[in-house]
Enzyme design. Structure first.
Site, PDB file in Angstrom:
ATOM      1  N   HIS A  41      34.521  69.254  33.201  1.00 24.63           N
ATOM      2  CA  HIS A  41      33.215  69.492  33.822  1.00 24.63           C
ATOM      3  C   HIS A  41      32.315  70.211  32.815  1.00 24.63           C
ATOM      4  CE1 HIS A  41      30.019  70.822  36.280  1.00 24.63           C
ATOM      5  NE2 HIS A  41      30.413  72.087  36.315  1.00 24.63           N
ATOM      6  N   CYS A  91      30.556  71.192  41.759  1.00 21.35           N
ATOM      7  CA  CYS A  91      30.954  70.684  40.430  1.00 21.35           C
ATOM      8  C   CYS A  91      32.306  69.970  40.454  1.00 21.35           C
ATOM      9  CB  CYS A  91      31.018  71.828  39.435  1.00 21.35           C
ATOM     10  SG  CYS A  91      29.491  72.755  39.341  1.00 21.35           S
ATOM     11  N   ASN A 115      24.061  71.426  32.808  1.00 19.51           N
ATOM     12  CA  ASN A 115      25.058  71.251  33.871  1.00 19.51           C
ATOM     13  C   ASN A 115      24.442  70.403  34.985  1.00 19.51           C
ATOM     14  OD1 ASN A 115      26.862  71.505  35.982  1.00 19.51           O
ATOM     15  ND2 ASN A 115      27.069  73.731  35.826  1.00 19.51           N
TER      16      ASN A 115
HETATM   17  N1  ACO Z   1      18.203  84.750  29.015  1.00 18.88           N
HETATM   18  C1  ACO Z   1      18.210  85.987  28.484  1.00 18.88           C
HETATM   19  N2  ACO Z   1      18.937  86.994  29.004  1.00 18.88           N
HETATM   20  C2  ACO Z   1      19.661  86.753  30.101  1.00 18.88           C
HETATM   21  C3  ACO Z   1      19.692  85.493  30.696  1.00 18.88           C
HETATM   22  C4  ACO Z   1      18.912  84.472  30.123  1.00 18.88           C
HETATM   23  N3  ACO Z   1      18.883  83.218  30.622  1.00 18.88           N
HETATM   24  N4  ACO Z   1      20.511  85.556  31.769  1.00 18.88           N
HETATM   25  C5  ACO Z   1      20.973  86.812  31.847  1.00 18.88           C
HETATM   26  N5  ACO Z   1      20.470  87.528  30.834  1.00 18.88           N
HETATM   27  C6  ACO Z   1      20.684  88.932  30.522  1.00 18.88           C
HETATM   28  C7  ACO Z   1      21.130  89.742  31.713  1.00 18.88           C
HETATM   29  O1  ACO Z   1      20.023  90.137  32.499  1.00 18.88           O
HETATM   30  C8  ACO Z   1      21.810  90.901  31.048  1.00 18.88           C
HETATM   31  O2  ACO Z   1      20.809  91.801  30.591  1.00 18.88           O
HETATM   32  P1  ACO Z   1      21.076  93.392  30.591  1.00 18.88           P
HETATM   33  O3  ACO Z   1      22.238  93.600  29.696  1.00 18.88           O
HETATM   34  O4  ACO Z   1      19.801  93.939  30.077  1.00 18.88           O
HETATM   35  O5  ACO Z   1      21.371  93.753  32.016  1.00 18.88           O
HETATM   36  C9  ACO Z   1      22.444  90.292  29.808  1.00 18.88           C
HETATM   37  O6  ACO Z   1      21.751  89.047  29.592  1.00 18.88           O
HETATM   38  C10 ACO Z   1      23.909  90.014  29.991  1.00 18.88           C
HETATM   39  O7  ACO Z   1      24.063  89.413  31.289  1.00 18.88           O
HETATM   40  P2  ACO Z   1      25.448  88.959  31.788  1.00 18.88           P
HETATM   41  O8  ACO Z   1      25.275  88.344  33.136  1.00 18.88           O
HETATM   42  O9  ACO Z   1      26.428  90.077  31.639  1.00 18.88           O
HETATM   43  O10 ACO Z   1      25.762  87.845  30.727  1.00 18.88           O
HETATM   44  P3  ACO Z   1      27.082  87.059  30.513  1.00 18.88           P
HETATM   45  O11 ACO Z   1      27.627  87.406  29.184  1.00 18.88           O
HETATM   46  O12 ACO Z   1      28.019  87.142  31.679  1.00 18.88           O
HETATM   47  O13 ACO Z   1      26.529  85.583  30.446  1.00 18.88           O
HETATM   48  C11 ACO Z   1      26.431  83.614  31.769  1.00 18.88           C
HETATM   49  C12 ACO Z   1      25.911  85.019  31.578  1.00 18.88           C
HETATM   50  C13 ACO Z   1      26.059  82.757  30.557  1.00 18.88           C
HETATM   51  C14 ACO Z   1      25.812  83.020  33.023  1.00 18.88           C
HETATM   52  C15 ACO Z   1      27.976  83.689  31.864  1.00 18.88           C
HETATM   53  O14 ACO Z   1      28.362  84.661  32.791  1.00 18.88           O
HETATM   54  C16 ACO Z   1      28.551  82.383  32.231  1.00 18.88           C
HETATM   55  O15 ACO Z   1      28.472  81.424  31.497  1.00 18.88           O
HETATM   56  N6  ACO Z   1      29.206  82.300  33.399  1.00 18.88           N
HETATM   57  C17 ACO Z   1      29.710  81.062  33.886  1.00 18.88           C
HETATM   58  C18 ACO Z   1      28.686  80.557  34.818  1.00 18.88           C
HETATM   59  C19 ACO Z   1      28.501  79.069  34.762  1.00 18.88           C
HETATM   60  O16 ACO Z   1      28.788  78.376  33.823  1.00 18.88           O
HETATM   61  N7  ACO Z   1      27.981  78.584  35.847  1.00 18.88           N
HETATM   62  C20 ACO Z   1      27.681  77.206  35.945  1.00 18.88           C
HETATM   63  C21 ACO Z   1      27.703  76.815  37.352  1.00 18.88           C
HETATM   64  S1  ACO Z   1      29.286  76.937  37.994  1.00 18.88           S
HETATM   65  C22 ACO Z   1      30.074  75.635  37.507  1.00 18.88           C
HETATM   66  O17 ACO Z   1      29.510  74.639  37.196  1.00 18.88           O
HETATM   67  C23 ACO Z   1      31.524  75.776  37.381  1.00 18.88           C
END
Ligand code: ACO
Length: 351
Positions: free
Chosen positions: A278, A128, A308
């Protein structure tokens, strides 16, 4: 002293729009099924990421990353008012190359019909952050007189390497396909506040395994593990992410690099027309804007409808908002990025 400026900009996204409503029903061939394939929903995706839709290439195997790259590059070359044969260097950022080797830049060179011998081709691997890293490379090449017409491309075909099951939902819902490109070359102006004003590039390899896609492990024999009969054993072919660590580090890296860009150039938000972060996650960008005290009306996003697109997000977002009449030639833009590696950085440039 030679300075660098942006001569042209172009972008390309595939026609197929995949909405959050459709995502749960798609199978691994991207075909809509009657029953749910992945346990996810529009409310979860929008609340955590801001994403409503993304673009996918056709599922018939007709499009590769180099095709998306070449389509964006053609528009950037036309925008610069030059011919493909004028390009003497290609720098291409992607985490979804056509092949393990050769690199994708040479495939784009071939597709653009650029002269066989007088064009250097680089593939760069900063995910990214690749567009800002590539801009720093291009700026250095132009300033030293090494190359005069550099084609900088960010291109990604994510949809073919995502896990369309509940196991992969945290990553799968985030990504889309697309490409953006710029042509960079020497500027006639000596004004240090025009053209490429500033670039920074940073990395912290301790975060390498917080966001990765292995495909293979070269130290193992055989180096590619693949069991066509068991989907579970194919885990190595899908991306893995510690979302919370990525979120925290992305906010920190983008805030720090944005603040450093302003401090080192002596510019303030009065001097900058647009902030183009980004496009990883709208919630990351909202936090960056809040912590770095960026005027909200200067922030440009496209994540809501493109998802993304990794190395492509910065040129894609600038080009989208140019087409909407917001970004104009001469506007000064601050862009900050963060990606797998971890890698991050920022750039200030006039468009
Ligand atoms: N749909 C429904 N539920 C989901 C999904 C989904 N797509 N993905 C995860 N969950 C569930 C998990 O299984 C978990 O369930 P549980 O509580 O029963 O175990 C619950 O949602 C919470 O999961 P977390 O991983 O704790 O969720 P979080 O609040 O951290 O959100 C997310 C996840 C959106 C990915 C967040 O961590 C995030 O945005 N991180 C940044 C990652 C990112 O943007 N990456 C992009 C690539 S990197 C870059 O470009 C810089």
């Amino acid at each position: 002293m030679i300075r660098t400026k942006i001569l042209g900009l172009g972008s390309h996204v595939p026609d197929r729009v995949v909405t959050n409503e459709e995502i749960p029903y798609l199978d691994e061939q991207h075909v809509r099924q009657d029953t749910i394939q992945t346990e996810t929903n529009d409310a979860w995706i929008q609340q955590r990421t801001g994403i409503k839709a993304r673009r996918y290439v056709p599922n018939d195997g007709s499009v590769a990353t180099s095709d998306l790259a070449a389509l964006a590059a053609k528009k950037a070359i036309a925008d610069a008012g030059i011919e493909p044969s004028d390009i003497d260097c290609i720098i291409l950022g992607t985490l979804s190359p056509d092949f393990h080797f050769p690199g994708t830049a040479v495939l784009v060179q071939k597709k653009l019909g650029i002269d066989r011998t007088s064009c250097a081709c680089f593939d760069i691997r900063q995910q990214c952050s690749a567009f800002v890293y590539g801009m720093q490379m291009a700026d250095a090449f132009v300033r030293t007189g090494m190359y005069k017409r550099i084609l900088l491309i960010g291109a990604e075909l994510h949809s073919h390497s995502l896990d369309f099951t509940t196991r992969g939902r945290d990553v799968m819902v985030l990504f889309g396909d697309g490409a953006g490109a710029m042509v960079l070359g020497p500027s006639e102006s000596d004004d240090p506040r025009t053209g490429i004003v500033y670039t920074s590039a940073h990395a912290d390899g301790t975060g390498a395994m917080d966001l990765y896609l292995k495909i293979f492990e070269i130290q193992k024999l055989p180096y590619v593990g693949y069991n066509a009969k068991s989907r579970e054993e194919n885990e190595i072919i899908y991306p893995k992410m510690d979302g919370k660590r990525v979120f925290l580090n992305a906010v920190r890296g983008m805030v720090m690099s944005t603040q450093a860009a302003l401090a080192k150039t002596g510019l303030s938000w009065d001097d900058i027309q647009w902030f183009v972060p980004h496009q990883a996650n709208l919630r990351i960008n909202e936090k960056v804007v809040e912590v770095a005290k960026i005027p909200p009306e200067k922030v440009l996003n496209t994540i809501e409808f493109y998802g993304n697109t990794t190395a492509a997000t910065v040129p894609l977002t600038i080009d989208y908002w140019r087409q909407q009449g917001k970004v104009k030639r001469g506007d000064r833009i601050l862009s900050s990025v963060f990606g797998s590696g971890f890698t991050w950085g920022a750039a200030i440039f006039t468009f």
